[in-house]
Design an enzyme around this catalytic site. Structure first.
Site, PDB file in Angstrom:
ATOM      1  N   LYS A 126     -30.030  48.119  -8.568  1.00  0.00           N
ATOM      2  CA  LYS A 126     -28.843  47.843  -8.331  1.00  0.00           C
ATOM      3  C   LYS A 126     -28.858  46.932  -7.300  1.00  0.00           C
ATOM      4  CE  LYS A 126     -24.622  49.140  -8.812  1.00  0.00           C
ATOM      5  NZ  LYS A 126     -24.022  50.032 -10.051  1.00  0.00           N
ATOM      6  N   ASP A 166     -20.172  45.297 -10.574  1.00  0.00           N
ATOM      7  CA  ASP A 166     -19.658  46.496  -9.961  1.00  0.00           C
ATOM      8  C   ASP A 166     -18.587  46.237  -9.226  1.00  0.00           C
ATOM      9  OD1 ASP A 166     -21.240  49.624  -9.767  1.00  0.00           O
ATOM     10  OD2 ASP A 166     -20.309  49.084  -7.854  1.00  0.00           O
TER      11      ASP A 166
HETATM   12  O1  2IT Z   1     -22.580  51.504 -12.211  1.00  0.00           O
HETATM   13  C1  2IT Z   1     -23.004  50.798 -13.292  1.00  0.00           C
HETATM   14  O2  2IT Z   1     -23.442  51.353 -14.241  1.00  0.00           O
HETATM   15  C2  2IT Z   1     -22.508  49.503 -13.391  1.00  0.00           C
HETATM   16  N1  2IT Z   1     -22.202  49.091 -12.474  1.00  0.00           N
HETATM   17  C3  2IT Z   1     -22.809  48.574 -14.739  1.00  0.00           C
HETATM   18  C4  2IT Z   1     -24.157  48.214 -14.823  1.00  0.00           C
HETATM   19  C5  2IT Z   1     -24.509  47.254 -15.828  1.00  0.00           C
HETATM   20  O3  2IT Z   1     -25.813  46.666 -15.825  1.00  0.00           O
HETATM   21  O4  2IT Z   1     -23.731  46.914 -16.550  1.00  0.00           O
END
Ligand code: 2IT
Length: 450
Positions: A126, A166
Protein backbone atom coordinates in the site's frame (compact mmCIF):
# COMPACT_ATOMS: atom_id res chain seq x y z
CA UNK A 1 -3.55 -18.54 23.01
CA UNK A 2 -0.85 -20.30 20.99
CA UNK A 3 2.50 -19.30 22.56
CA UNK A 4 4.12 -18.57 19.22
CA UNK A 5 1.34 -16.14 18.24
CA UNK A 6 1.45 -14.54 21.68
CA UNK A 7 5.20 -13.96 21.41
CA UNK A 8 5.01 -12.45 17.90
CA UNK A 9 2.15 -10.16 18.96
CA UNK A 10 4.20 -8.94 21.93
CA UNK A 11 7.24 -8.35 19.73
CA UNK A 12 5.11 -6.50 17.17
CA UNK A 13 3.72 -4.18 19.85
CA UNK A 14 7.22 -3.53 21.21
CA UNK A 15 8.71 -2.83 17.78
CA UNK A 16 5.87 -0.59 16.58
CA UNK A 17 4.73 1.15 19.75
CA UNK A 18 2.94 4.09 18.09
CA UNK A 19 1.38 2.17 15.24
CA UNK A 20 -2.01 1.37 16.71
CA UNK A 21 -3.80 0.58 13.44
CA UNK A 22 -1.01 -1.76 12.38
CA UNK A 23 -1.10 -3.49 15.79
CA UNK A 24 -4.89 -3.79 15.49
CA UNK A 25 -4.83 -5.59 12.16
CA UNK A 26 -1.90 -7.84 13.10
CA UNK A 27 -3.72 -8.89 16.26
CA UNK A 28 -6.97 -9.52 14.39
CA UNK A 29 -5.31 -11.67 11.71
CA UNK A 30 -2.87 -13.60 13.91
CA UNK A 31 -5.45 -14.48 16.57
CA UNK A 32 -7.88 -15.77 13.97
CA UNK A 33 -5.34 -18.04 12.24
CA UNK A 34 -4.53 -19.85 15.50
CA UNK A 35 -5.85 -23.28 14.37
CA UNK A 36 -3.70 -23.04 11.25
CA UNK A 37 -0.57 -22.19 13.26
CA UNK A 38 -1.33 -25.03 15.71
CA UNK A 39 -1.55 -27.46 12.79
CA UNK A 40 1.67 -26.29 11.09
CA UNK A 41 4.72 -26.37 13.38
CA UNK A 42 6.89 -25.84 10.29
CA UNK A 43 5.67 -22.24 10.16
CA UNK A 44 7.29 -21.47 13.50
CA UNK A 45 10.51 -23.24 12.51
CA UNK A 46 10.71 -21.00 9.43
CA UNK A 47 9.76 -17.82 11.36
CA UNK A 48 6.73 -17.31 9.12
CA UNK A 49 4.89 -15.05 11.58
CA UNK A 50 7.95 -12.90 12.31
CA UNK A 51 8.39 -12.46 8.56
CA UNK A 52 4.70 -11.76 7.94
CA UNK A 53 4.65 -8.81 10.35
CA UNK A 54 7.78 -7.24 8.84
CA UNK A 55 7.34 -5.42 5.51
CA UNK A 56 9.81 -6.50 2.84
CA UNK A 57 10.43 -2.79 2.25
CA UNK A 58 8.98 0.49 3.57
CA UNK A 59 9.72 3.60 1.56
CA UNK A 60 9.11 7.10 2.90
CA UNK A 61 9.85 10.16 0.80
CA UNK A 62 9.53 13.91 0.48
CA UNK A 63 7.06 15.35 -2.04
CA UNK A 64 7.47 19.03 -2.89
CA UNK A 65 4.94 20.78 -5.09
CA UNK A 66 3.61 24.25 -5.85
CA UNK A 67 0.03 25.46 -5.49
CA UNK A 68 -1.80 27.81 -7.89
CA UNK A 69 -0.42 30.84 -6.02
CA UNK A 70 3.12 29.46 -6.58
CA UNK A 71 3.49 28.72 -2.88
CA UNK A 72 5.67 25.73 -1.93
CA UNK A 73 4.24 22.72 -0.06
CA UNK A 74 6.00 19.70 1.41
CA UNK A 75 4.16 16.41 1.94
CA UNK A 76 5.23 12.92 2.86
CA UNK A 77 4.87 9.99 0.47
CA UNK A 78 4.87 6.29 1.37
CA UNK A 79 5.00 2.92 -0.32
CA UNK A 80 5.11 -0.09 1.99
CA UNK A 81 5.90 -3.21 -0.04
CA UNK A 82 4.73 -5.85 2.36
CA UNK A 83 4.96 -9.24 0.74
CA UNK A 84 5.58 -10.28 -2.87
CA UNK A 85 5.75 -14.04 -2.40
CA UNK A 86 2.69 -14.53 -4.64
CA UNK A 87 3.50 -11.97 -7.35
CA UNK A 88 4.26 -8.29 -7.95
CA UNK A 89 3.28 -5.97 -5.11
CA UNK A 90 -0.30 -4.79 -5.69
CA UNK A 91 -2.26 -2.28 -3.69
CA UNK A 92 -3.71 1.20 -3.71
CA UNK A 93 -2.53 4.70 -2.89
CA UNK A 94 -4.42 6.71 -0.28
CA UNK A 95 -4.24 10.52 -0.27
CA UNK A 96 -5.68 12.02 2.90
CA UNK A 97 -4.47 14.42 5.58
CA UNK A 98 -4.90 11.54 8.06
CA UNK A 99 -2.37 9.26 6.33
CA UNK A 100 0.81 8.33 8.18
CA UNK A 101 3.14 5.32 8.19
CA UNK A 102 0.80 3.49 10.58
CA UNK A 103 -2.13 3.86 8.14
CA UNK A 104 -0.10 2.55 5.23
CA UNK A 105 1.35 -0.37 7.19
CA UNK A 106 -2.09 -1.47 8.37
CA UNK A 107 -3.48 -1.25 4.85
CA UNK A 108 -0.43 -3.01 3.39
CA UNK A 109 -0.69 -5.89 5.87
CA UNK A 110 -4.41 -6.35 5.11
CA UNK A 111 -3.69 -6.20 1.40
CA UNK A 112 -1.36 -9.22 1.53
CA UNK A 113 -4.15 -11.60 2.61
CA UNK A 114 -6.80 -9.91 0.49
CA UNK A 115 -4.66 -10.25 -2.63
CA UNK A 116 -3.92 -13.88 -1.74
CA UNK A 117 -7.64 -14.59 -1.36
CA UNK A 118 -8.31 -13.53 -4.96
CA UNK A 119 -6.33 -16.58 -6.08
CA UNK A 120 -4.44 -14.34 -8.54
CA UNK A 121 -0.64 -13.93 -8.70
CA UNK A 122 -0.26 -10.68 -6.74
CA UNK A 123 1.60 -9.71 -3.58
CA UNK A 124 0.41 -7.08 -1.13
CA UNK A 125 1.41 -3.49 -0.47
CA UNK A 126 0.00 0.00 0.00
CA UNK A 127 1.10 3.58 -0.41
CA UNK A 128 -0.09 7.12 -0.16
CA UNK A 129 0.49 10.55 1.21
CA UNK A 130 -0.77 13.04 3.78
CA UNK A 131 -1.72 15.26 0.82
CA UNK A 132 -5.44 16.05 0.88
CA UNK A 133 -6.93 16.43 -2.64
CA UNK A 134 -10.18 17.90 -1.28
CA UNK A 135 -10.50 21.54 -2.30
CA UNK A 136 -7.43 21.46 -4.58
CA UNK A 137 -7.61 22.54 -8.22
CA UNK A 138 -6.94 20.08 -11.05
CA UNK A 139 -3.61 21.80 -11.66
CA UNK A 140 -2.59 21.41 -8.01
CA UNK A 141 -3.57 17.76 -7.98
CA UNK A 142 -1.63 17.20 -11.19
CA UNK A 143 1.52 18.88 -9.89
CA UNK A 144 1.30 16.93 -6.65
CA UNK A 145 0.86 13.62 -8.53
CA UNK A 146 3.81 14.45 -10.79
CA UNK A 147 6.02 15.25 -7.79
CA UNK A 148 4.87 12.07 -6.03
CA UNK A 149 5.67 9.92 -9.08
CA UNK A 150 9.06 11.58 -9.54
CA UNK A 151 10.18 9.52 -6.53
CA UNK A 152 7.80 6.57 -6.75
CA UNK A 153 8.70 5.59 -10.33
CA UNK A 154 11.96 3.95 -9.27
CA UNK A 155 10.12 1.54 -6.98
CA UNK A 156 7.34 0.35 -9.32
CA UNK A 157 6.76 -1.32 -12.68
CA UNK A 158 4.45 -3.93 -14.26
CA UNK A 159 6.51 -6.82 -12.82
CA UNK A 160 7.58 -5.08 -9.62
CA UNK A 161 4.77 -3.12 -8.03
CA UNK A 162 1.58 -1.74 -9.54
CA UNK A 163 -0.23 0.94 -7.52
CA UNK A 164 -3.92 1.79 -7.93
CA UNK A 165 -6.39 4.08 -6.18
CA UNK A 166 -7.84 4.11 -2.69
CA UNK A 167 -9.44 6.91 -0.65
CA UNK A 168 -8.60 10.25 -2.32
CA UNK A 169 -7.11 8.62 -5.42
CA UNK A 170 -9.44 8.01 -8.37
CA UNK A 171 -9.19 7.97 -12.15
CA UNK A 172 -7.99 11.57 -12.34
CA UNK A 173 -5.06 11.03 -9.96
CA UNK A 174 -4.12 7.70 -11.56
CA UNK A 175 -4.13 9.40 -14.97
CA UNK A 176 -1.70 12.11 -13.81
CA UNK A 177 0.50 9.55 -12.04
CA UNK A 178 0.59 7.34 -15.11
CA UNK A 179 1.39 10.28 -17.41
CA UNK A 180 4.36 11.21 -15.24
CA UNK A 181 5.52 7.58 -15.08
CA UNK A 182 5.55 7.41 -18.88
CA UNK A 183 7.32 10.74 -19.13
CA UNK A 184 10.13 9.66 -16.81
CA UNK A 185 10.49 6.10 -18.07
CA UNK A 186 10.12 6.79 -21.79
CA UNK A 187 8.01 3.69 -22.25
CA UNK A 188 4.35 2.79 -22.01
CA UNK A 189 4.53 0.63 -18.88
CA UNK A 190 0.79 0.14 -19.04
CA UNK A 191 0.60 -2.33 -16.17
CA UNK A 192 2.65 -0.14 -13.81
CA UNK A 193 -0.57 1.46 -12.56
CA UNK A 194 -4.15 0.23 -12.52
CA UNK A 195 -7.46 1.98 -12.10
CA UNK A 196 -6.61 3.91 -15.25
CA UNK A 197 -9.49 5.42 -17.20
CA UNK A 198 -10.66 3.12 -20.00
CA UNK A 199 -9.55 5.90 -22.38
CA UNK A 200 -5.95 5.43 -21.23
CA UNK A 201 -5.55 1.68 -20.90
CA UNK A 202 -7.85 0.90 -17.99
CA UNK A 203 -10.20 -2.05 -17.62
CA UNK A 204 -13.93 -1.76 -18.09
CA UNK A 205 -15.70 -2.08 -14.71
CA UNK A 206 -12.65 -1.25 -12.53
CA UNK A 207 -14.41 1.75 -10.89
CA UNK A 208 -17.47 -0.37 -10.08
CA UNK A 209 -15.55 -3.53 -9.20
CA UNK A 210 -15.28 -3.20 -5.41
CA UNK A 211 -18.95 -2.36 -4.89
CA UNK A 212 -20.21 -4.91 -7.42
CA UNK A 213 -17.96 -7.59 -5.92
CA UNK A 214 -19.23 -6.82 -2.41
CA UNK A 215 -22.79 -7.42 -3.61
CA UNK A 216 -21.75 -10.68 -5.36
CA UNK A 217 -20.22 -11.84 -2.07
CA UNK A 218 -23.37 -10.81 -0.20
CA UNK A 219 -25.46 -12.88 -2.63
CA UNK A 220 -23.41 -15.98 -1.72
CA UNK A 221 -23.87 -15.36 2.01
CA UNK A 222 -27.62 -14.96 1.47
CA UNK A 223 -27.79 -18.10 -0.66
CA UNK A 224 -26.15 -20.05 2.18
CA UNK A 225 -29.20 -19.20 4.33
CA UNK A 226 -31.74 -19.92 1.58
CA UNK A 227 -32.30 -16.18 1.07
CA UNK A 228 -32.01 -13.98 -2.00
CA UNK A 229 -31.00 -10.38 -2.52
CA UNK A 230 -34.23 -9.36 -4.25
CA UNK A 231 -36.28 -7.10 -1.98
CA UNK A 232 -33.52 -6.61 0.62
CA UNK A 233 -32.90 -3.18 2.16
CA UNK A 234 -29.34 -2.09 2.81
CA UNK A 235 -27.82 0.51 5.12
CA UNK A 236 -24.33 1.57 4.11
CA UNK A 237 -21.79 4.18 5.10
CA UNK A 238 -19.80 5.95 2.41
CA UNK A 239 -20.91 6.89 -1.09
CA UNK A 240 -17.53 6.96 -2.80
CA UNK A 241 -16.69 4.56 -5.62
CA UNK A 242 -17.39 1.60 -3.41
CA UNK A 243 -20.65 2.74 -1.84
CA UNK A 244 -21.87 3.91 -5.22
CA UNK A 245 -21.06 0.53 -6.78
CA UNK A 246 -23.08 -1.20 -4.04
CA UNK A 247 -26.06 1.10 -4.67
CA UNK A 248 -25.94 0.43 -8.41
CA UNK A 249 -25.54 -3.36 -8.26
CA UNK A 250 -28.11 -3.71 -5.46
CA UNK A 251 -30.63 -1.75 -7.58
CA UNK A 252 -29.87 -3.94 -10.62
CA UNK A 253 -30.60 -7.06 -8.57
CA UNK A 254 -33.87 -5.79 -7.12
CA UNK A 255 -32.55 -4.69 -3.71
CA UNK A 256 -32.17 -1.11 -2.49
CA UNK A 257 -29.90 1.04 -0.37
CA UNK A 258 -32.31 2.90 1.90
CA UNK A 259 -29.75 4.47 4.22
CA UNK A 260 -26.34 5.92 3.41
CA UNK A 261 -24.04 8.01 5.56
CA UNK A 262 -21.44 10.63 4.75
CA UNK A 263 -19.08 12.74 6.86
CA UNK A 264 -21.92 15.19 7.67
CA UNK A 265 -24.67 12.74 8.68
CA UNK A 266 -26.93 10.14 7.13
CA UNK A 267 -29.70 10.02 4.53
CA UNK A 268 -32.84 7.91 4.84
CA UNK A 269 -34.46 7.32 1.47
CA UNK A 270 -37.18 4.66 1.95
CA UNK A 271 -37.58 4.30 -1.84
CA UNK A 272 -33.89 3.46 -2.14
CA UNK A 273 -31.09 4.89 -4.27
CA UNK A 274 -32.37 2.97 -7.26
CA UNK A 275 -32.90 5.27 -10.22
CA UNK A 276 -30.33 6.55 -12.70
CA UNK A 277 -31.28 10.08 -11.67
CA UNK A 278 -30.36 9.40 -8.04
CA UNK A 279 -27.19 7.48 -8.89
CA UNK A 280 -26.06 10.26 -11.22
CA UNK A 281 -26.89 12.91 -8.65
CA UNK A 282 -24.60 11.20 -6.15
CA UNK A 283 -21.73 11.32 -8.66
CA UNK A 284 -22.28 15.05 -9.21
CA UNK A 285 -22.68 15.76 -5.50
CA UNK A 286 -19.47 13.92 -4.70
CA UNK A 287 -17.52 15.68 -7.43
CA UNK A 288 -18.65 19.10 -6.17
CA UNK A 289 -18.14 18.45 -2.45
CA UNK A 290 -17.20 15.01 -1.10
CA UNK A 291 -17.78 16.03 2.53
CA UNK A 292 -21.56 16.60 2.41
CA UNK A 293 -24.42 14.27 1.48
CA UNK A 294 -27.18 16.60 2.73
CA UNK A 295 -27.87 17.97 -0.81
CA UNK A 296 -29.29 14.51 -1.68
CA UNK A 297 -32.00 14.94 0.98
CA UNK A 298 -32.79 18.44 -0.28
CA UNK A 299 -33.00 17.28 -3.89
CA UNK A 300 -35.12 14.17 -3.34
CA UNK A 301 -37.12 15.33 -0.31
CA UNK A 302 -36.01 12.70 2.16
CA UNK A 303 -34.73 12.68 5.73
CA UNK A 304 -31.22 13.83 6.65
CA UNK A 305 -29.93 13.22 10.18
CA UNK A 306 -27.03 15.53 10.87
CA UNK A 307 -23.84 14.29 12.51
CA UNK A 308 -25.15 10.74 12.99
CA UNK A 309 -24.40 7.28 11.60
CA UNK A 310 -27.21 4.96 10.53
CA UNK A 311 -25.93 1.96 12.54
CA UNK A 312 -28.74 0.70 14.72
CA UNK A 313 -31.66 1.47 12.39
CA UNK A 314 -34.11 -1.43 12.39
CA UNK A 315 -35.91 -1.17 9.04
CA UNK A 316 -33.10 -2.75 6.98
CA UNK A 317 -31.84 -6.30 6.39
CA UNK A 318 -28.14 -5.74 5.83
CA UNK A 319 -25.47 -3.37 7.12
CA UNK A 320 -22.46 -2.62 4.95
CA UNK A 321 -19.86 -0.21 6.36
CA UNK A 322 -18.11 1.09 3.24
CA UNK A 323 -16.47 4.32 4.42
CA UNK A 324 -13.22 4.04 6.36
CA UNK A 325 -11.42 2.23 9.17
CA UNK A 326 -12.91 1.89 12.66
CA UNK A 327 -16.26 3.32 11.58
CA UNK A 328 -18.00 0.83 13.91
CA UNK A 329 -16.80 0.77 17.50
CA UNK A 330 -18.25 -1.07 20.50
CA UNK A 331 -21.05 1.48 21.05
CA UNK A 332 -22.22 1.17 17.46
CA UNK A 333 -21.77 -2.61 17.54
CA UNK A 334 -24.19 -2.84 20.49
CA UNK A 335 -26.75 -0.80 18.56
CA UNK A 336 -26.25 -3.07 15.55
CA UNK A 337 -26.79 -6.18 17.69
CA UNK A 338 -29.93 -4.67 19.25
CA UNK A 339 -31.35 -3.81 15.83
CA UNK A 340 -31.91 -7.48 15.01
CA UNK A 341 -30.40 -7.09 11.53
CA UNK A 342 -29.05 -10.43 10.26
CA UNK A 343 -26.08 -9.44 8.09
CA UNK A 344 -23.05 -7.33 8.90
CA UNK A 345 -20.92 -7.24 5.78
CA UNK A 346 -17.70 -5.23 6.13
CA UNK A 347 -16.63 -3.44 2.96
CA UNK A 348 -14.18 -0.64 3.84
CA UNK A 349 -10.72 -1.76 4.95
CA UNK A 350 -10.96 -2.65 8.68
CA UNK A 351 -14.21 -0.76 9.35
CA UNK A 352 -14.71 -2.42 12.74
CA UNK A 353 -12.60 -2.14 15.90
CA UNK A 354 -11.34 -5.50 17.17
CA UNK A 355 -13.53 -5.55 20.29
CA UNK A 356 -16.60 -4.59 18.23
CA UNK A 357 -15.80 -7.29 15.65
CA UNK A 358 -15.43 -9.97 18.36
CA UNK A 359 -18.70 -8.81 19.92
CA UNK A 360 -20.58 -8.88 16.60
CA UNK A 361 -19.17 -12.32 15.78
CA UNK A 362 -20.43 -13.60 19.12
CA UNK A 363 -24.05 -12.68 18.24
CA UNK A 364 -25.94 -15.87 17.40
CA UNK A 365 -28.19 -14.54 14.67
CA UNK A 366 -25.76 -12.24 12.94
CA UNK A 367 -23.69 -13.23 9.91
CA UNK A 368 -20.41 -11.28 9.89
CA UNK A 369 -18.25 -11.09 6.77
CA UNK A 370 -14.77 -9.53 6.66
CA UNK A 371 -13.67 -6.69 4.42
CA UNK A 372 -10.57 -8.40 3.09
CA UNK A 373 -12.83 -10.93 1.39
CA UNK A 374 -15.82 -8.70 0.62
CA UNK A 375 -13.86 -5.82 -0.97
CA UNK A 376 -11.30 -7.96 -2.82
CA UNK A 377 -12.95 -7.50 -6.22
CA UNK A 378 -11.35 -4.06 -6.60
CA UNK A 379 -7.84 -5.40 -6.51
CA UNK A 380 -8.91 -8.48 -8.47
CA UNK A 381 -10.07 -6.33 -11.39
CA UNK A 382 -6.84 -4.34 -11.04
CA UNK A 383 -5.02 -7.61 -11.67
CA UNK A 384 -7.32 -8.26 -14.63
CA UNK A 385 -6.30 -4.82 -15.90
CA UNK A 386 -2.63 -5.84 -15.62
CA UNK A 387 -3.42 -9.06 -17.48
CA UNK A 388 -5.21 -7.18 -20.30
CA UNK A 389 -2.35 -4.66 -20.48
CA UNK A 390 0.24 -7.46 -20.68
CA UNK A 391 -1.68 -9.09 -23.52
CA UNK A 392 -2.20 -5.74 -25.27
CA UNK A 393 -5.93 -6.23 -25.58
CA UNK A 394 -9.20 -5.35 -23.89
CA UNK A 395 -11.87 -7.62 -22.58
CA UNK A 396 -15.58 -6.79 -22.88
CA UNK A 397 -17.72 -5.81 -19.90
CA UNK A 398 -19.33 -9.27 -20.05
CA UNK A 399 -15.93 -10.98 -19.89
CA UNK A 400 -14.73 -8.86 -16.96
CA UNK A 401 -18.02 -9.22 -15.10
CA UNK A 402 -18.02 -13.01 -15.49
CA UNK A 403 -14.48 -13.19 -14.09
CA UNK A 404 -15.39 -10.84 -11.21
CA UNK A 405 -18.34 -12.98 -10.30
CA UNK A 406 -16.29 -16.19 -10.44
CA UNK A 407 -13.56 -14.69 -8.25
CA UNK A 408 -16.03 -13.53 -5.58
CA UNK A 409 -17.83 -16.89 -5.47
CA UNK A 410 -14.45 -18.55 -5.13
CA UNK A 411 -13.39 -16.22 -2.29
CA UNK A 412 -16.61 -16.94 -0.41
CA UNK A 413 -16.30 -20.71 -0.93
CA UNK A 414 -12.62 -20.91 0.00
CA UNK A 415 -13.31 -18.93 3.21
CA UNK A 416 -16.15 -21.30 4.15
CA UNK A 417 -13.98 -24.35 3.40
CA UNK A 418 -10.96 -23.06 5.33
CA UNK A 419 -13.05 -22.42 8.46
CA UNK A 420 -14.63 -25.87 8.22
CA UNK A 421 -11.26 -27.56 7.66
CA UNK A 422 -9.92 -26.08 10.90
CA UNK A 423 -13.04 -26.92 12.96
CA UNK A 424 -14.41 -23.38 13.20
CA UNK A 425 -17.84 -23.99 11.65
CA UNK A 426 -19.39 -21.18 9.61
CA UNK A 427 -16.87 -18.43 10.40
CA UNK A 428 -16.37 -16.16 7.38
CA UNK A 429 -13.89 -13.90 9.19
CA UNK A 430 -11.45 -16.56 10.37
CA UNK A 431 -12.03 -18.55 7.17
CA UNK A 432 -10.90 -15.63 4.98
CA UNK A 433 -7.85 -14.95 7.15
CA UNK A 434 -6.85 -18.61 7.15
CA UNK A 435 -7.37 -19.13 3.40
CA UNK A 436 -5.33 -16.03 2.54
CA UNK A 437 -2.66 -16.63 5.14
CA UNK A 438 -2.12 -20.26 4.17
CA UNK A 439 -1.56 -19.35 0.55
CA UNK A 440 1.07 -16.73 1.42
CA UNK A 441 2.79 -18.87 4.06
CA UNK A 442 3.08 -21.86 1.74
CA UNK A 443 4.55 -19.72 -1.05
CA UNK A 444 7.09 -18.36 1.44
CA UNK A 445 8.05 -21.86 2.51
CA UNK A 446 8.60 -22.83 -1.15
CA UNK A 447 10.94 -19.89 -1.65
CA UNK A 448 13.21 -20.66 1.29
CA UNK A 449 14.67 -17.65 3.01
CA UNK A 450 13.32 -14.20 2.10
O1 2IT B 1 -7.96 -1.67 -0.79
C1 2IT B 1 -7.84 -2.07 -1.97
O2 2IT B 1 -7.94 -3.26 -2.26
C2 2IT B 1 -7.57 -1.07 -3.00
N1 2IT B 1 -7.46 0.10 -2.68
C3 2IT B 1 -7.40 -1.47 -4.42
C4 2IT B 1 -6.01 -1.89 -4.71
C5 2IT B 1 -5.73 -2.16 -6.18
O3 2IT B 1 -4.55 -2.43 -6.48
O4 2IT B 1 -6.63 -2.10 -6.99
Amino acid sequence: MNKYIERVLEETRAKNPDQVLFQQTVEEVLKSVEPLIDAHPEYEAACILERMVEAERAIEFRVVWMDDQLKYHVNRGYRVQFNASLGPYKGGLRFSSKVNLDTIKFLGFEQVYKDALTGLPIGGCKGGSDFDPIGKSDGEVMRFCQAFMTELYRHIGPDVDSPAGDVGVGGREIGYLYGQYRRIMGLSGLGALTGKDVKTGGSILRPEATGFGAVYYLCEALKHDGEEIKGKRLAISGYGNVGWGIMKKAAELGAKVTYFAGPDGYIHDPDGVCTDEKLNFILEMRAKDPMHCKPYAEKFGCEFVEGQKAWGVKDVDIYMPAATQNDVNMDWAKKIAESGVKYYIEVANMPTTNDALAFLKSQKNLVVAPSKAVNACGVAVSELEMAQNAQRLYWTAEEVDAKMHGIMVNIYNSSVKAAEKYGLGYDLVAGANIAGFERVADAMLCQGIF
